[in-house]
Write a protein that holds these residues in place. Structure first.
Motif, short mmCIF file in Angstrom:
data_model
loop_
_atom_site.label_atom_id
_atom_site.label_comp_id
_atom_site.label_asym_id
_atom_site.label_seq_id
_atom_site.Cartn_x
_atom_site.Cartn_y
_atom_site.Cartn_z
N GLU A 78 12.20 -0.54 10.75
CA GLU A 78 12.25 -1.57 11.83
C GLU A 78 13.45 -1.18 12.75
O GLU A 78 13.29 -1.44 13.94
CB GLU A 78 12.74 -2.81 11.02
CG GLU A 78 11.77 -3.17 10.19
CD GLU A 78 12.07 -4.54 9.38
OE1 GLU A 78 13.20 -5.20 9.42
OE2 GLU A 78 11.23 -4.85 8.87
N GLY A 88 0.47 -5.42 13.24
CA GLY A 88 1.48 -5.45 13.84
C GLY A 88 1.22 -5.03 15.53
O GLY A 88 2.16 -4.40 16.14
N GLY A 89 -0.05 -4.99 15.89
CA GLY A 89 -0.35 -4.58 17.22
C GLY A 89 -0.19 -3.14 17.55
O GLY A 89 0.07 -2.38 18.53
N ASP A 90 -0.19 -2.25 16.39
CA ASP A 90 0.24 -1.08 16.53
C ASP A 90 -1.04 -0.04 16.25
O ASP A 90 -1.61 -0.03 14.98
CB ASP A 90 1.38 -0.42 15.72
CG ASP A 90 1.87 0.95 15.67
OD1 ASP A 90 3.18 0.85 15.75
OD2 ASP A 90 1.27 1.70 15.95
N GLY A 100 -4.16 -7.45 18.03
CA GLY A 100 -2.87 -8.25 17.29
C GLY A 100 -2.90 -7.77 15.57
O GLY A 100 -2.14 -8.10 15.08
N ARG A 114 2.21 -4.55 6.39
CA ARG A 114 1.59 -5.55 5.78
C ARG A 114 0.28 -5.76 6.73
O ARG A 114 0.17 -5.86 7.88
CB ARG A 114 2.39 -6.83 5.88
CG ARG A 114 3.09 -7.21 4.83
CD ARG A 114 3.48 -8.77 4.66
NE ARG A 114 4.42 -8.98 5.90
CZ ARG A 114 5.72 -8.88 6.01
NH1 ARG A 114 6.27 -8.55 4.97
NH2 ARG A 114 6.22 -9.31 7.17
N ARG A 145 14.04 -0.91 4.06
CA ARG A 145 13.16 -1.00 5.34
C ARG A 145 13.57 -1.19 6.50
O ARG A 145 13.02 -0.89 7.59
CB ARG A 145 12.42 -2.39 4.81
CG ARG A 145 10.87 -2.76 5.49
CD ARG A 145 10.68 -4.27 5.21
NE ARG A 145 9.44 -4.29 5.66
CZ ARG A 145 8.44 -4.40 4.81
NH1 ARG A 145 8.70 -4.03 3.51
NH2 ARG A 145 7.23 -4.20 5.42
N SER A 146 14.95 -1.67 6.59
CA SER A 146 15.27 -1.94 7.81
C SER A 146 15.53 -0.66 8.62
O SER A 146 15.56 -0.62 10.05
CB SER A 146 16.79 -2.68 7.84
OG SER A 146 17.64 -1.97 7.13
#
Lengths: 730, 349
Positions: A621, A153-155, A150, A548, A617-618
């Motif tokens: 996302e 961001g789990g990526d 995790g 982050r 930033r969106s």
């Protein structure tokens, strides 16, 4: 994620079995290692080294790799798999680093290991393709483990990118600089002697103040500081004058002023120095005129503080201009209009509102000039004469007859302290007190024209200066087209012919010019480094702006820090860090490319961060929630919107690689000679014609490359002209 | 599909954005996260999307634990406050984006994207650039782009905040209609209480990182459990009164000299905090009926559809709305106030 696990497991295991573990004298492309993968002690793979050649310390590393691969491929629950993978690959990495650092060319590298385990008669040379790939595979599996738990961001892609950028900065920036620290404390045999640093630094040659009281020379530390203070003050004043003219007057030739800012970026840093020699040198125009008209014997007046100072002033004023134009532009016109409606006339507005608002920017420009000056190597070596500064002193300690690495390290440390001191001052004292008046809202005010007094002063300072700068560049250009400057002004192309001759013979073309060898090496290495610099810089910028994660602040700090490290220090650090195992690449092209990349990457990071923070930033996302993973988001959304920054990073990566002197002067060899170091040597030998001809050729090359990159990457397609890219809002 | 939060906490450094939140969103319903800015509602939504991972607790979507899955790995899509249309792609390319990334071929993706655009009434706009659309059209493209992926859960982050008032009402009706027609599970974030009441099956009110109260729109408006809720869901006058239990199921509330009988909500006898809805206040020129609260009008404003009065009384200054605009009372008039029982709510001790 299973696909990534599979790929890295296979890559790691294959590397451990079918690639030579250690670096090869012959290079990997020679292919000689293929037959000796098991039998030859030099060519054996990791597994071969372990089983056939008794290198037992590789066993735990390879076991950890096998364990990590197994764990990553087992169908386990995330909660179990993540920590297990993290553990196995983490242990593998620690063991890898431990054995690489612990065992060197002569067995154990540190005494207490000898005492603890007894003498070891085996030895290790530098890590080769197999070892490096195993290390990377372990690092990747570690990233996957972090993502499974995790983290990031789990990526897994983000995790991998962070560890890659982080590890490469540690390896190629932090570690070399740490080596300088160690070297400064070590004697010739590598023994640790703390008192030695004081011996090396507390000498009169560095700290003497005799130039102030009763004749004699000052120490190089003071020389460096005086020069930097003068350069910082001078460039700031000139830069402000230019910036005011460019933004607050109706001066007709603003475009021409902009050209001035491009020139120093694409010229090798010593070209201005060369031009000064042509004008003020012993056989320069001024001396010749004085001798002809009044019989004054020629002097060596230009060599020394005044020469270096002038050269730096000419070379770095455009940088200050670039910094200050943003500052002057950033002063909100509305504030000035407000001041005028409050009964302040133009001059009062300028002196009580505009100028105080620019103060943090001015301090910033001063520190930039300061840092540029102490990092400069080209001008002091060409024009310094007896006036030694730290960067030239380091050069002579490494290259000259002294060959005193300890002293070089100590001096580099001092230079580093100066640079970092200025850097911290800039960030913490100035950076936090910026009155940035640019907001997201449009400012409908009109910039107030400059009061007459200020405008006249600015024009009186700036315009003659701009003229002289252009003139100097002009002289530099003409200097390559006459036979012997100062004696025989017959126009000739001899210098170009000497440098870039191509002869036709029975066997085809022969590149017989003296410059071709270094020219092609430069082009080749810069072309390799530029895309890597841009990629790594933009990747780091993307991580810093968009992700982050724990350690983000540290990573940002590290990239910005390497920005402040002077090139000379980096060069010396590379020599110290990479001429012994585990990374033994001194004398190769690789060390030069790595130096280019890590020296120039911070600028790519900054440009990328600036560009990326303008993109909402969106958008990222949205892509993530639309099934586009992090890599797809990067490719389809972020990069297309970042075209200008990509162009910038590529151009900068290439141009800086071509023009840099200070960092690579220690790294070049006869085989891998670079254009700038070749030119510097010609200058030192007094062969100005060839040096100038070569410099001009470099400028043409860089202009061509900039155009080419611009064409290749292209414009971004937005279908509108708003400066701020925000998710689809008009 | 359902969404479930179990004791979810999100911290940024030392600051806690979401402090232990548990709730369930049933499949096929539209649930709104409502609260003032900084209450943690957007963070909660982003944790459903996978754009933020929780510091503690579990998140389940359709019964599956997705706590540590990234946004890409979850079957969720989101409509952003700024719409987040990719400015370098056409409308069709925008709507195709998610389909292409999930591995569909170009033709198939384009077909479904066209269908999605038709669903939101934008057929014929395929080749436009996002910048060539109006705000409402951009909003619809964003909805279509999220919708074509047929996600288990569709998320809206303040989708109407960039639209003007008239368009806002129209769009919220369209979103509600679409949700009910397709039986979507929707989580919707807003700070606008009216918008929340208009679109939601259920509302979760958040404050300072916690859930303040959850329930249907009517429950929350008529039976707010805390002073915060009474203030946040519609307007209300805070007042202090005393409570006395009468017959079972009835309590007597005393406010100044007025007494009102209201339904028993389990409040104990004694001092209590009372919220009075402005629309439950009837204002007449004094003297009014017995048991009325007497006061004096401090301010009066005419708003076309109704009057607004500030009235000084023994129970404090009360704010009242009055639909009778034909006979306005001017400031300084002595008035008698009567309270409708359904607009008097006990919100705490």
């Amino acid at each position: 994620m299973p696909r990534a696990s599979l790929a890295w497991s296979v890559a790691g295991l294959l590397a451990a079995v079918v690639l030579p573990w250690y670096a090869l004298q012959e290079g990997l492309d020679s292919g000689v290692w293929l037959s000796g993968l098991w039998s030859s002690e030099d060519y054996a793979s990791g597994l071969g080294q372990l089983l056939a050649h008794g290198r037992w310390w590789l066993a735990p590393v390879l076991l950890a790799l096998a364990a990590s691969s197994t764990v990553s491929l087992l169908p386990l629950e995330r909660e179990r798999q993540g920590p297990l993978l993290l553990l196995a690959s983490g242990i593998g990495l620690v063991l890898f680093v431990a054995q690489a650092l612990g065992i060197g060319l002569r067995g154990w590298t540190v005494d207490w290991l000898n005492i603890l385990f007894g003498e070891l008669d085996a030895r290790q040379v530098g890590i080769g393709a197999g070892g490096a790939l195993v290390f990377i595979a372990l690092l990747s599996l570690l990233s996957i483990g972090l993502a499974l738990r995790g983290g990031f961001g789990g990526d897994a892609f983000v995790a991998g990118a962070v560890t890659t950028v982080g590890a490469s900065i540690v390896l190629f920036t932090a570690w070399p600089i740490l080596r300088i620290l160690l070297q400064a404390f070590q004697d010739g045999d590598g023994a640790f002697m703390p008192a030695l640093l004081i011996d090396r630094l507390a000498v009169e040659k560095i700290w003497s103040l005799r130039c102030l009281v009763g004749g004699g020379r000052c120490g190089v530390a003071w020389n460096t500081l005086f020069l930097a203070l003068a350069c910082g003050a001078g460039t700031t004043a000139l830069g402000l004058a230019f910036a005011l003219i460019a933004t607050r007057t109706s001066f007709a030739y603003k475009k021409t002023l902009r050209v001035l800012t491009v020139l120093p970026i694409i010229t090798p840093p010593f070209v201005i120095g060369l031009a000064l020699i042509l004008v003020f040198g012993r056989s320069g125009l001024v001396n010749q005129f004085l001798e002809w008209s009044m019989g004054v014997p020629p002097t060596r007046w230009i060599y020394g503080f005044q020469g270096v100072f002038l050269a730096q002033l000419f070379a770095f004023t455009p940088v200050a201009f670039l910094v200050l134009i943003g500052v002057v532009d950033g002063v909100s016109p509305t504030l000035e209009e407000a001041s005028q409606t409050l009964r302040a006339d133009r001059w009062a507005t300028f002196s009580t509102v505009s100028l105080p608002l620019m103060r943090p920017g001015l301090a910033n420009a001063f520190l930039v000039g300061f840092i540029e000056s102490i990092a400069d190597f080209g001008n002091p070596i060409v024009l310094g004469g007896d006036y030694g500064v730290l960067s030239t002193e380091i050069y002579f300690a490494v290259v000259g007859a002294q060959l005193d690495y300890g002293r070089a390290a100590a001096l580099a440390l001092l230079l580093l302290v100066f640079a970092l001191g200025a850097f911290f001052l800039q960030r913490h004292v100035v950076g936090t007190r910026s009155y940035a008046t640019i907001s997201g809202k449009g400012d409908s005010g009109l910039p107030t024209p400059l009061p007459d007094r200020a405008r006249r002063t600015a024009q009186w300072i700036a315009l003659p200066w701009a003229g002289i700068t252009l003139l100097l560049y002009g002289f530099a250009f003409v200097g390559g087209l006459v036979k012997v400057w100062g004696r025989d002004y017959t126009p000739t192309l001899d210098h170009y012919a000497k440098a870039f001759a191509i002869e036709r013979s029975a066997d085809g073309l022969i590149w017989s010019g003296a410059a071709w060898n270094s020219f092609w090496t430069t082009v080749k290495l810069a072309a390799i480094a530029a895309p890597l610099t841009a990629a790594l810089g933009l990747l780091a910028a993307w991580l810093l702006v968009r992700q982050r994660f724990a350690g983000r602040a540290t990573l940002e700090f590290a990239t910005m820090l390497s920005f402040a490290v002077p090139g000379t220090v980096i060069g010396v650090a590379y020599v110290f860090a990479f001429n012994v195992p585990p990374i033994e690449i001194t004398g190769t092209a690789m060390i030069i490319v790595l130096c280019f990349i890590f020296r120039n990457m911070p600028v790519g990071v900054r440009a990328g961060m600036a560009a990326m923070s303008q993109i909402d930033r969106s958008l990222d996302e949205a892509s993530l929630t639309l099934r586009g993973g992090a890599p797809q988001t990067l490719v389809y959304v972020v990069l297309p919107l970042l075209r200008p920054a990509i162009v910038g990073a590529l151009v900068y990566g290439f141009v800086r690689a071509v023009t840099t002197v200070s960092a690579v002067v220690f790294l070049v060899t006869a085989e891998y000679e670079l254009a700038t170091t070749y030119i510097i040597l010609r200058v030192i030998n007094g062969d100005y014609g060839l040096a100038i001809a070569y410099s001009c050729a470099l400028i043409v090359l860089m202009l061509a490359v900039i155009l080419l990159i611009q064409l290749a990457v292209g414009e971004r397609r937005l279908g509108r002209r708003a400066p701020q890219i925000q998710g689809g809002r008009a | 599909m359902s969404v479930e939060f179990r004791d979810v906490v999100k911290r940024y450094g030392t600051a806690t954005a979401v402090a232990g939140v548990s709730f369930t969103v049933e499949a096929g319903t539209l649930v709104t996260l409502l609260g003032p800015s900084g209450c943690g509602k957007t963070t909660t939504l982003r944790m459903i999307a996978g754009l933020e991972l929780p510091s503690e607790g579990r998140i389940l979507i359709a019964g599956r634990d997705v706590t540590n899955l990234s946004a890409t790995q979850r079957d969720v899509s989101m409509v952003f406050q700024s719409y987040a249309l990719f400015p370098h792609m056409s409308v069709l390319e925008n709507v195709c984006y998610g389909l292409r990334r999930s591995g569909q071929n170009k033709a198939e993706a384009a077909d479904r994207a066209r269908e999605g655009l038709k669903q939101v009434g934008l057929a014929g706009f395929e080749e436009r650039q996002p910048s060539e659309l109006s705000g409402g059209q951009q909003q619809r493209v964003a909805v279509a782009r999220a919708l074509v992926l047929k996600p288990s859960v569709l998320l809206f982050d303040e989708p109407l905040s960039n639209l003007d008032a008239r368009l806002r009402r129209q769009m919220r009706e369209e979103i509600r209609e679409l949700q009910q027609r397709l039986g979507l599970t929707v989580v919707y974030v807003t700070h606008d209480q009216q918008e929340a009441m208009a679109v939601s099956d259920r509302i979760i009110v958040m404050n300072a990182g916690r859930i303040e109260q959850q329930g249907g729109p009517r429950d929350l408006y008529e039976r707010p459990a805390t002073p915060f809720l009474a203030r946040f869901m519609g307007e209300s006058n805070p007042a202090r009164g005393s409570v006395r239990r009468l017959a079972p199921g009835k309590v007597n509330v005393r406010l100044g000299e007025a007494e009102i009988e209201i339904a028993d909500t389990g409040a104990a006898d004694g001092e209590a905090m009372v919220a009075v809805r402005p629309e439950a206040i009837t204002v007449e020129p004094a003297p009014g009926p017995t048991g009325a609260l007497s006061g004096k009008i401090a301010k009066a404003s005419y708003l076309g559809t109704h009057m607004e009065y500030s009235i000084d009384t023994a129970a404090g200054t009360l704010f009242a709305t009055c639909p009778r605009v034909e006979r306005p009372l001017s400031a300084g008039t002595a008035v008698a106030i009567t309270l409708a029982p359904r607009g008097v709510i006990i919100v705490g001790q």
